[in-house]
Each structure stands twice: as C-alpha cells, then as structure tokens.
Design a protein around this motif. Structure first.
Motif, PDB file in Angstrom:
ATOM      1  N   PHE A  67      42.436  40.211  32.814  1.00 20.87           N
ATOM      2  CA  PHE A  67      41.452  39.164  33.063  1.00 20.87           C
ATOM      3  C   PHE A  67      40.165  39.763  33.621  1.00 20.87           C
ATOM      4  O   PHE A  67      39.066  39.435  33.159  1.00 20.87           O
ATOM      5  CB  PHE A  67      42.018  38.123  34.029  1.00 20.87           C
ATOM      6  N   ARG A 113      32.626  32.429  24.602  1.00 25.33           N
ATOM      7  CA  ARG A 113      33.443  31.700  25.564  1.00 25.33           C
ATOM      8  C   ARG A 113      33.812  32.603  26.741  1.00 25.33           C
ATOM      9  O   ARG A 113      34.257  33.719  26.556  1.00 25.33           O
ATOM     10  CB  ARG A 113      34.717  31.212  24.886  1.00 25.33           C
ATOM     11  N   PRO A 150      36.072  34.114  29.523  1.00 25.15           N
ATOM     12  CA  PRO A 150      37.523  34.208  29.735  1.00 25.15           C
ATOM     13  C   PRO A 150      37.939  33.402  30.958  1.00 25.15           C
ATOM     14  O   PRO A 150      37.229  33.369  31.959  1.00 25.15           O
ATOM     15  CB  PRO A 150      37.755  35.699  29.970  1.00 25.15           C
ATOM     16  N   LYS A 151      39.074  32.742  30.860  1.00 24.00           N
ATOM     17  CA  LYS A 151      39.600  31.948  31.963  1.00 24.00           C
ATOM     18  C   LYS A 151      40.935  32.517  32.407  1.00 24.00           C
ATOM     19  O   LYS A 151      41.644  33.123  31.620  1.00 24.00           O
ATOM     20  CB  LYS A 151      39.769  30.495  31.534  1.00 24.00           C
ATOM     21  N   ARG A 152      41.280  32.294  33.659  1.00 25.82           N
ATOM     22  CA  ARG A 152      42.537  32.812  34.203  1.00 25.82           C
ATOM     23  C   ARG A 152      43.744  32.348  33.404  1.00 25.82           C
ATOM     24  O   ARG A 152      44.656  33.118  33.165  1.00 25.82           O
ATOM     25  CB  ARG A 152      42.704  32.389  35.655  1.00 25.82           C
ATOM     26  N   GLU A 153      43.748  31.092  33.014  1.00 24.74           N
ATOM     27  CA  GLU A 153      44.914  30.571  32.308  1.00 24.74           C
ATOM     28  C   GLU A 153      45.145  31.249  30.954  1.00 24.74           C
ATOM     29  O   GLU A 153      46.250  31.224  30.425  1.00 24.74           O
ATOM     30  CB  GLU A 153      44.860  29.047  32.154  1.00 24.74           C
ATOM     31  N   ASP A 154      44.116  31.901  30.413  1.00 30.34           N
ATOM     32  CA  ASP A 154      44.281  32.653  29.164  1.00 30.34           C
ATOM     33  C   ASP A 154      45.192  33.855  29.357  1.00 30.34           C
ATOM     34  O   ASP A 154      45.742  34.371  28.378  1.00 30.34           O
ATOM     35  CB  ASP A 154      42.925  33.165  28.648  1.00 30.34           C
ATOM     36  N   PHE A 155      45.358  34.303  30.606  1.00 27.93           N
ATOM     37  CA  PHE A 155      46.072  35.544  30.870  1.00 27.93           C
ATOM     38  C   PHE A 155      47.387  35.340  31.615  1.00 27.93           C
ATOM     39  O   PHE A 155      47.963  36.290  32.107  1.00 27.93           O
ATOM     40  CB  PHE A 155      45.177  36.499  31.650  1.00 27.93           C
ATOM     41  N   GLU A 156      47.868  34.116  31.695  1.00 25.27           N
ATOM     42  CA  GLU A 156      49.128  33.877  32.371  1.00 25.27           C
ATOM     43  C   GLU A 156      50.249  34.634  31.657  1.00 25.27           C
ATOM     44  O   GLU A 156      50.262  34.730  30.433  1.00 25.27           O
ATOM     45  CB  GLU A 156      49.430  32.395  32.452  1.00 25.27           C
ATOM     46  N   MET A 191      47.166  37.224  26.550  1.00 21.76           N
ATOM     47  CA  MET A 191      46.026  36.335  26.292  1.00 21.76           C
ATOM     48  C   MET A 191      46.426  35.295  25.273  1.00 21.76           C
ATOM     49  O   MET A 191      47.027  35.580  24.261  1.00 21.76           O
ATOM     50  CB  MET A 191      44.818  37.118  25.779  1.00 21.76           C
ATOM     51  N   ALA A 192      46.101  34.033  25.575  1.00 25.57           N
ATOM     52  CA  ALA A 192      46.452  32.904  24.686  1.00 25.57           C
ATOM     53  C   ALA A 192      45.569  32.867  23.475  1.00 25.57           C
ATOM     54  O   ALA A 192      44.492  33.359  23.435  1.00 25.57           O
ATOM     55  CB  ALA A 192      46.348  31.598  25.466  1.00 25.57           C
TER      56      ALA A 192
END
Length: 82
Positions: A54, A69, A71-77, A81-82
């Motif tokens: 992240f 866009r 990057p957001k934290r939730e993309d890296f849970e 990466m989602a």
C-alpha cells in the motif's frame, strides 16, 4: 485496557484533548475516532506485506502526480490488491 489511538500532533497545531474533556464530551463517538479505529483494523487485516505494498502504491501514485485512482487501504487487505 488498550491505549486510545490518538493521531500524532502535526505542525498545524493539532492537539490531544484533556482526558476529562474527552470523557465528558463522549469524544470516542466522534467520526474521526471511528475512522482511526477502522484504519487500525484495516492495517491488521492487511498484514505487513499489504502495508508495504500500500505504501509503495501510494508513493508511486504521488510520484506520478496523483493521476488516476488513488490507492486505498481496502485494496490491499490480506496482502492482495483487489
């Protein structure tokens, strides 16, 4: 009982409220508080590899002038990466 996750003071002059003021004002219900707790939980779900990925993605995004866009934290849970 765990310590409360106050944000670190910044050059803008942010401060930590006095404990009695914070308790009497029920400040733990503030949106900022909920956001900080959610960020801590997301970091826990991301793991150290996800946090590093992240940070690298955010740095690359900033170096590219913030185009595209963010990057957001939730993309890296879970470190993927989602």
């Amino acid at each position: 009982m765990k310590a409360y996750p106050f944000a670190a003071p910044t050059a803008r002059g942010d401060f930590r409220p006095m404990p009695a003021t914070w308790l009497n004002g029920e400040r733990w219900e503030d949106d900022v508080v909920a956001d900080a707790l959610e960020m801590i939980e997301q970091e826990r779900r991301m793991g150290s590899d996800g946090q590093k990925a992240f940070a690298a993605a955010r740095a690359k995004w900033a170096a590219d002038g913030g185009s595209g866009r963010m990057p957001k934290r939730e993309d890296f849970e879970m470190g993927v990466m989602a």
